[in-house]
Design an enzyme around this catalytic site. Structure first.
Site, short mmCIF file in Angstrom:
data_model
loop_
_atom_site.label_atom_id
_atom_site.label_comp_id
_atom_site.label_asym_id
_atom_site.label_seq_id
_atom_site.Cartn_x
_atom_site.Cartn_y
_atom_site.Cartn_z
N ARG A 1 0.83 -1.22 0.00
CA ARG A 1 0.00 0.00 0.00
C ARG A 1 0.86 1.25 0.00
O ARG A 1 0.40 2.32 0.39
CB ARG A 1 -0.90 0.00 1.24
CG ARG A 1 -1.76 -1.22 1.34
CD ARG A 1 -2.16 -1.45 2.77
NE ARG A 1 -3.45 -0.85 3.06
CZ ARG A 1 -3.89 -0.62 4.29
NH1 ARG A 1 -3.14 -0.91 5.32
NH2 ARG A 1 -5.08 -0.09 4.49
N VAL A 2 2.12 1.11 -0.39
CA VAL A 2 3.04 2.25 -0.28
C VAL A 2 2.95 3.16 -1.50
O VAL A 2 2.69 2.72 -2.61
CB VAL A 2 4.50 1.77 -0.09
CG1 VAL A 2 4.68 1.25 1.31
CG2 VAL A 2 4.86 0.70 -1.12
N LYS B 1 -7.61 -3.57 -0.54
CA LYS B 1 -6.65 -2.86 -1.39
C LYS B 1 -7.35 -2.25 -2.61
O LYS B 1 -7.12 -1.09 -2.97
CB LYS B 1 -5.54 -3.82 -1.82
CG LYS B 1 -4.60 -3.28 -2.87
CD LYS B 1 -3.89 -2.02 -2.37
CE LYS B 1 -3.25 -1.27 -3.51
NZ LYS B 1 -1.90 -1.64 -3.78
N HIS C 1 -13.83 24.52 3.58
CA HIS C 1 -14.92 23.95 4.38
C HIS C 1 -14.33 22.82 5.23
O HIS C 1 -13.55 22.01 4.71
CB HIS C 1 -16.01 23.43 3.44
CG HIS C 1 -17.22 22.93 4.16
ND1 HIS C 1 -17.22 21.74 4.86
CD2 HIS C 1 -18.46 23.46 4.30
CE1 HIS C 1 -18.41 21.56 5.40
NE2 HIS C 1 -19.18 22.59 5.08
N ARG D 1 -15.29 20.00 6.19
CA ARG D 1 -15.52 18.59 5.84
C ARG D 1 -15.34 18.32 4.35
O ARG D 1 -15.80 17.30 3.85
CB ARG D 1 -16.92 18.16 6.31
CG ARG D 1 -16.99 17.93 7.82
CD ARG D 1 -18.38 17.64 8.31
NE ARG D 1 -19.28 18.78 8.15
CZ ARG D 1 -19.27 19.86 8.93
NH1 ARG D 1 -18.40 19.96 9.92
NH2 ARG D 1 -20.11 20.86 8.70
N CYS E 1 -1.61 1.31 -10.68
CA CYS E 1 -2.44 0.97 -9.52
C CYS E 1 -3.83 1.55 -9.68
O CYS E 1 -4.80 0.83 -9.90
CB CYS E 1 -1.78 1.53 -8.26
SG CYS E 1 -0.05 1.07 -8.14
N LYS F 1 -1.88 20.98 -14.53
CA LYS F 1 -1.68 20.79 -13.08
C LYS F 1 -1.77 22.09 -12.29
O LYS F 1 -1.54 22.09 -11.07
CB LYS F 1 -0.31 20.13 -12.82
CG LYS F 1 -0.21 18.68 -13.26
CD LYS F 1 -1.27 17.75 -12.68
CE LYS F 1 -1.25 17.62 -11.19
NZ LYS F 1 -2.31 16.70 -10.69
N1 SAJ Z 1 -3.58 12.13 -9.19
C1 SAJ Z 1 -4.37 13.20 -9.59
N2 SAJ Z 1 -4.85 14.05 -8.63
C2 SAJ Z 1 -4.58 13.88 -7.32
C3 SAJ Z 1 -3.80 12.77 -6.91
C4 SAJ Z 1 -3.32 11.91 -7.88
O1 SAJ Z 1 -4.62 13.41 -10.77
O2 SAJ Z 1 -5.03 14.69 -6.51
C5 SAJ Z 1 -3.07 11.21 -10.22
C6 SAJ Z 1 -1.53 11.14 -10.24
O3 SAJ Z 1 -0.99 12.18 -11.02
C7 SAJ Z 1 -1.32 9.78 -10.86
C8 SAJ Z 1 -2.49 8.96 -10.31
O4 SAJ Z 1 -3.45 9.90 -9.87
O5 SAJ Z 1 -1.42 9.83 -12.27
C9 SAJ Z 1 -2.15 8.05 -9.18
O6 SAJ Z 1 -1.28 8.70 -8.28
P1 SAJ Z 1 -1.38 8.56 -6.70
O7 SAJ Z 1 -0.30 9.36 -6.12
O8 SAJ Z 1 -2.75 8.87 -6.24
O9 SAJ Z 1 -1.21 7.03 -6.43
P2 SAJ Z 1 -0.16 5.90 -6.88
O10 SAJ Z 1 -0.72 5.18 -8.05
O11 SAJ Z 1 1.22 6.41 -7.02
O12 SAJ Z 1 -0.19 4.98 -5.58
C10 SAJ Z 1 -1.44 4.45 -5.15
C11 SAJ Z 1 -1.57 4.69 -3.64
N3 SAJ Z 1 -2.94 4.42 -3.22
C12 SAJ Z 1 -3.66 5.31 -2.51
O13 SAJ Z 1 -3.23 6.40 -2.20
C13 SAJ Z 1 -5.02 4.90 -2.10
C14 SAJ Z 1 -0.59 3.82 -2.90
O14 SAJ Z 1 -0.78 3.91 -1.50
C15 SAJ Z 1 -0.72 2.35 -3.35
O15 SAJ Z 1 0.21 1.51 -2.71
C16 SAJ Z 1 -0.45 2.32 -4.83
O16 SAJ Z 1 -1.47 3.09 -5.48
C17 SAJ Z 1 -0.49 0.89 -5.30
O17 SAJ Z 1 0.57 0.31 -5.52
O18 SAJ Z 1 -1.59 0.32 -5.40
#
Ligand code: SAJ
Length: 423
Positions: free
Chosen positions: A166-167, A218, A256, A258, A272, A419
């Site tokens: 989950r990292v 997960k 806000h 919440r 992922c 972004k």
């Molecule tokens: N992203 C956005 N907006 C945001 C956050 C992320 O567009 O506000 C995009 C990122 O640019 C990227 C994608 O989402 O393209 C995923 O990025 P991320 O940082 O949200 O996640 P990952 O894929 O690097 O890692 C996730 C994590 N899961 C969660 O946060 C619930 C990580 O903890 C998991 O271990 C990992 O998936 C995995 O291996 O499954």
């Protein structure tokens, strides 16, 4: 059972840091990977991926003789499987992708000959519900001389659990130690053994459940994030239509107590969040309506960005009637799937850059500070330095909020900032 020798199958973004961490905490670790380059690099004490602080840990583990990498599994007390779980190719765009467990199956086949009574096998790869039971079935098929939890419950020779990784890429070294772990054993003893193993270095709680719930937990985490990002992405499209700055809007709404809206972007990438929700949708297509819709919203965002680039080209040509489309230079800033990493897997930024290169006949400057030109995923894209792109492009497309780009002061009428760092 004490775990002196641990084998990690798959030395990628999860397997290598996990292997290095066990080695740093005194275990003898045998890392297994089918990629000769990865094996050779690790055995030199170096790493083949970008992950902060990992290089020093691997270097020390290898020099201390605690970590070695091999192509073929050797005997160990515990095996952790951290291989990819992609989905099968779909025939039509509207088809629901189905998971492909072939790497789990080949990992099971590879470790089967060296398994012995008392060994623990943990599946760490993010997997569809039922995958751990399936892996156990494969192991039982390959080793009919050993007993497994399905037939021998707590008395089985081999213990099996699902403990999903989950990292967060970019923070792996810290999160491996600090995060709580979900431990889903096929029996209580399996969970007990797995907990004991992770307690080698995990400071977070090890929370025990069954394998199916651990698999679903997960998938739920990543689907939840996907749904939330889809909300932000949909907002960005609505705001563009209504001429409202989405970044300002979100920061206002987030005041806000919440509300905590995530950030829009060019789409969702990585192996992922863009993948795991499909494991739920493919199992329960009639129930997973919101999860499915979120996937579609996020998957449609790259095309929306490409359409914005087409509009910018036509606006640019209107203001510069002496130029032809072939003379318009476009810079794409960032190709990785998220900031400050080198990972191009399922990257919307890479996909958008390639789509632009396909339809645009003029110069494309691709900037990605975290990778070098030998990366095969680049295809025909040519990498240039940041200043070349900034000085020569007519249209600037910001796709990833890498640190290097945040420090840029840019003035141009033709910026597509997915972004919100140059807006
Ligand atoms: N992203 C956005 N907006 C945001 C956050 C992320 O567009 O506000 C995009 C990122 O640019 C990227 C994608 O989402 O393209 C995923 O990025 P991320 O940082 O949200 O996640 P990952 O894929 O690097 O890692 C996730 C994590 N899961 C969660 O946060 C619930 C990580 O903890 C998991 O271990 C990992 O998936 C995995 O291996 O499954």
């Amino acid at each position: 059972m004490s775990f002196e020798t641990i084998s990690v199958i798959g030395l990628g973004y999860i397997g290598l840091p996990t292997a290095a961490m066990f080695a740093a905490y005194g275990k003898n670790v045998i890392g297994v990977d089918v990629n000769q380059h990865a094996v050779d690099t690790i055995n030199r004490g170096e790493i083949h991926i970008v992950e902060p602080d990992l290089d020093a840990i691997v270097h020390k583990a290898v020099s201390d003789g605690k970590l070695k990498a091999v192509l073929t599994p050797e005997a160990a007390d515990a095996f952790l499987i951290a291989v990819p779980t992609p989905f099968l190719p779909t025939e039509n765009e509207s088809d629901i992708p189905q998971p492909d467990l072939k790497y789990i199956q080949s990992a099971a086949k590879a470790i089967a000959p060296v398994l012995k009574k008392g060994d623990l096998v943990i599946l760490e790869s993010t997997s569809p519900v039922g995958a751990t039971e399936k892996m156990a079935d494969w192991l039982a098929e390959y080793r009919t001389d050993l007993t497994f939890p399905k037939t021998h419950a707590e008395e089985s020779d081999i213990r099996i659990a699902h403990c999903p990784e989950r990292v967060l890429p970019g923070h792996v070294v810290r999160e491996l130690v600090e995060n709580d772990r979900v431990i889903g054993g096929l029996t209580n003893k399996c969970s007990e053994q797995a907990t004991k193993l992770y307690k080698t270095f995990v400071k977070g709680d090890c929370v025990v459940t069954n394998a199916r719930t651990a698999e679903m937990a997960k998938l739920t985490e990543n689907s939840c994030r996907d749904v939330q990002i889809a909300f932000a992405n949909e907002l960005s499209i609505i705001c563009d239509k209504l001429d409202i700055d989405v970044w300002e809007l979100i920061s206002l709404a987030n005041r806000h107590p919440r509300i905590n809206i995530l950030q829009p972007g060019p789409g969702v990438g990585g192996h992922c969040i863009a993948v795991d929700p499909w494991f739920i949708v493919s199992k329960t297509p009639e129930q997973a309506i919101l999860i499915h819709t979120a996937r579609k919203v996020n998957d449609s965002k790259p095309q929306w960005v490409v359409d914005k680039v087409k509009i910018a080209i036509s606006d640019f040509l209107q203001g510069n009637p002496d130029k032809t489309a072939k003379e318009v230079a476009i810079a794409c800033y960032g190709l990785a799937f998220k900031p400050d990493i080198d990972d191009l897997r399922e990257s919307p930024a890479l996909g958008i850059s390639k789509s632009i290169a396909e339809f645009h006949k003029g110069q494309i400057y691709a900037v990605e500070p975290n990778i070098n030109e030998s990366n095969t995923l680049l295809d025909t894209l040519n990498l240039v330095g940041l200043s070349t792109a900034l000085n020569n492009a007519d249209i600037h497309v910001l796709l990833v909020d890498h640190q290097e780009f945040k420090e840029v002061a840019i003035e141009s009428k033709f910026i597509i900032d997915t972004k919100g760092i140059w807006s």
